[in-house]
Design an enzyme around this catalytic site. Structure first.
Site, PDB file in Angstrom:
ATOM      1  N   ASP A 171      36.119  36.042  28.939  1.00 52.18           N
ATOM      2  CA  ASP A 171      36.017  37.429  29.399  1.00 52.18           C
ATOM      3  C   ASP A 171      35.495  38.336  28.281  1.00 52.18           C
ATOM      4  OD1 ASP A 171      36.336  38.556  31.849  1.00 52.18           O
ATOM      5  OD2 ASP A 171      38.514  38.809  31.717  1.00 52.18           O
TER       6      ASP A 171
ATOM      7  N   LYS B 112      35.486  34.769  42.334  1.00 53.13           N
ATOM      8  CA  LYS B 112      35.297  33.953  41.128  1.00 53.13           C
ATOM      9  C   LYS B 112      35.633  32.490  41.403  1.00 53.13           C
ATOM     10  CE  LYS B 112      36.218  37.941  38.216  1.00 53.13           C
ATOM     11  NZ  LYS B 112      37.243  38.741  37.517  1.00 53.13           N
TER      12      LYS B 112
ATOM     13  N   GLN C  75      43.170  38.451  34.970  1.00 57.24           N
ATOM     14  CA  GLN C  75      42.605  39.500  35.818  1.00 57.24           C
ATOM     15  C   GLN C  75      43.290  40.849  35.546  1.00 57.24           C
ATOM     16  OE1 GLN C  75      39.953  39.100  38.001  1.00 57.24           O
ATOM     17  NE2 GLN C  75      40.070  41.315  38.241  1.00 57.24           N
TER      18      GLN C  75
END
Ligand code: NAD
Length: 310
Positions: free
Chosen positions: A125, A55, A99
Site C-alpha cells: 500500500d 480487490k 483497509q
C-alpha cells in the site's frame, strides 16, 4: 471540442490481463506458489466492503492468492497489530494491505501505528513511513496505489509533465501529497492546494495538469480549468441527495435518470461541465479507481519477486 475521456477502466483491464496475468503465471510456475496478498478488514464499513470486494475479485481473476482477514469492529488496536505481525511472518503472503478507515473507536493514531507495523518488504500500500521516505527521495519503493495509478495513466496517455504546471487539490498523506511529489519528480512545476487555499479557482486555472483529490462532489467547475488542460478526478463520492444530483446533471441526462431509479450515484470531485473545456478528463467511475487496484497487483508482484529472490 469536448474533452478526450481517459478510460482508466479499459487501461486497467489491459494491464491486468496482458501484462500482469502472464507474469503471475510465470512466477507461480517458477516458485510453486502464486504471489500472495493479505487484506485486513476491521469492521464492516459498507464502502470498505465494496473496495475490498473489488480487490479480491481483481486479484484472484489474474492468478494471485488473495486472503481476506476479517476482524470485528470491536477489536482492539493490539489485536490488529498482532494480526499484522503474524502476516509479516507469513511465508505465503508477499503483500499486506490494511483497509482504511479503521473503526473510529480505535483512536486517532491507530492507522499510523498499523502502517508503522507492516514490514517494509510487504508494504504494497506504500503507507509505511519508510516507504514514503524512499519515495520522496526518488529511491525504489512501494508507491501508494492511487498516486501510482495517476502517474501510470498520465504516462500511458503520453501527457507531457516536464516543464508544465501541475496543480493538486488535496494534501492527504494517501493521495494529495504523494501525487504532488511524484509530479515534481517528473519535472512538473507543482502547486498543492487545500481547504485553506484562497482563490482556489484562479490557482487551478494555471494548471496544464489538474488533479482533484478532495472528496467534494463537483467542486471543480469550468472556471477552475484552463482550456485544453488534462484533468484527473481522483474523488469518489456517493451522493444520495436529489438536489446535489441535479446540480451535476441536467434534466433527462442518463446518469440523472439512473440516480432517480437507484437513489444514489457515484461521482467525482470534477463537475461534468468541465468536459466542455478540458483537453482530457478521467471519468468517475471508471477512471483512477480501477488503476488503483492494478497498481496494488503490480506492487504485490514486485514484493513477491523481491522476497523470492532473497
Ligand atoms: P482527505 O479527506 O484525507 O483529504 C481531502 C483533502 O482535500 C484535504 O487535504 C483538504 O485540505 C482538501 N479539501 C477539502 N475541502 C476542500 C475545499 N473546499 N477546497 C480545497 N481543498 C479542500 O481525502 P483523501 O483520502 O485524500 O481522498 C480524496 C478523495 O479521493 C475522496 O473522494 C476519496 O474517496 C477519493 N479516493 C479515491 C481513490 C481511488 O482509488 N480513486 C483512492 C483514495 C481516495
Amino acid at each position: 471540442m469536448p474533452a478526450r475521456i481517459l478510460d482508466g477502466q479499459a487501461l486497467a483491464a489491459r494491464i491486468q490481463q496482458q501484462e500482469i496475468k502472464p507474469q503471475v503465471a510465470d512466477f507461480t510456475a517458477a516458485h510453486g506458489r502464486p504471489p500472495g496478498l493479505a487484506i485486513v478488514l476491521v469492521g464492516n464499513d459498507p464502502a470498505s466492503e465494496v473496495y475490498v470486494g473489488h480487490k479480491l475479485k481483481a486479484g484472484q481473476a489474474i492468478g494471485f492468492r488473495v486472503d481476506l482477514e476479517r476482524l470485528p469492529a470491536t477489536s482492539s488496536l493490539s489485536e490488529v497489530l498482532a494480526l499484522v505481525e503474524r502476516l509479516n511472518q507469513s511465508d505465503v503472503h508477499d503483500g499486506i494491505l490494511v483497509q482504511s478507515p479503521l473503526p473510529k473507536a480505535m483512536g486517532a493514531g491507530a492507522a499510523s501505528r498499523v502502517f508503522d507495523t507492516v514490514a517494509i518488504e510487504k508494504d504494497v500500500d506504500g503507507f509505511a513511513p519508510a516507504s514514503v521516505g524512499l519515495m520522496v527521495q526518488g529511491r525504489p519503493a512501494f508507491v501508494a496505489c492511487t498516486p501510482a495509478g495517476v502517474m501510470e495513466l498520465l504516462a500511458r496517455e503520453h501527457v507531457t509533465l516536464a516543464g508544465r504546471r501541475a496543480v493538486v487539490i488535496g494534501r492527504s498523506d494517501i493521495v494529495g501529497k504523494p501525487v504532488a511529489m511524484l509530479l515534481l519528480q517528473r519535472d512538473a512545476t507543482v502547486t498543492v492546494c487545500h481547504s485553506k487555499t484562497p482563490n482556489l479557482a484562479e490557482v487551478c486555472r494555471e494548471a496544464d495538469i489538474l488533479v482533484a483529490a478532495v472528496g467534494r462532489p463537483g467542486l471543480v467547475t469550468k472556471d477552475f480549468v484552463k482550456p485544453g488542460a488534462t484533468v484527473i478526478d481522483v474523488g469518489i463520492n456517493t451522493i444520495t441527495d436529489a438536489a446535489a444530483a441535479s446540480r451535476l446533471y441536467p434534466d433527462g441526462h442518463k446518469r440523472l435518470l439512473k440516480f432517480q431509479e437507484r437513489g444514489s450515484m457515484l461521482v467525482g470531485d470534477v463537475h461534468p461541465e468541465v468536459a466542455e473545456v478540458a483537453g482530457a478528463l478521467t471519468p468517475v467511475p471508471g477512471g483512477i479507481g480501477p488503476l488503483t487496484i492494478t497498481m496494488l497487483m503490480l506492487n504485490t508482484l514486485k514484493a513477491a519477486r523481491a522476497r523470492a529472490g532473497r
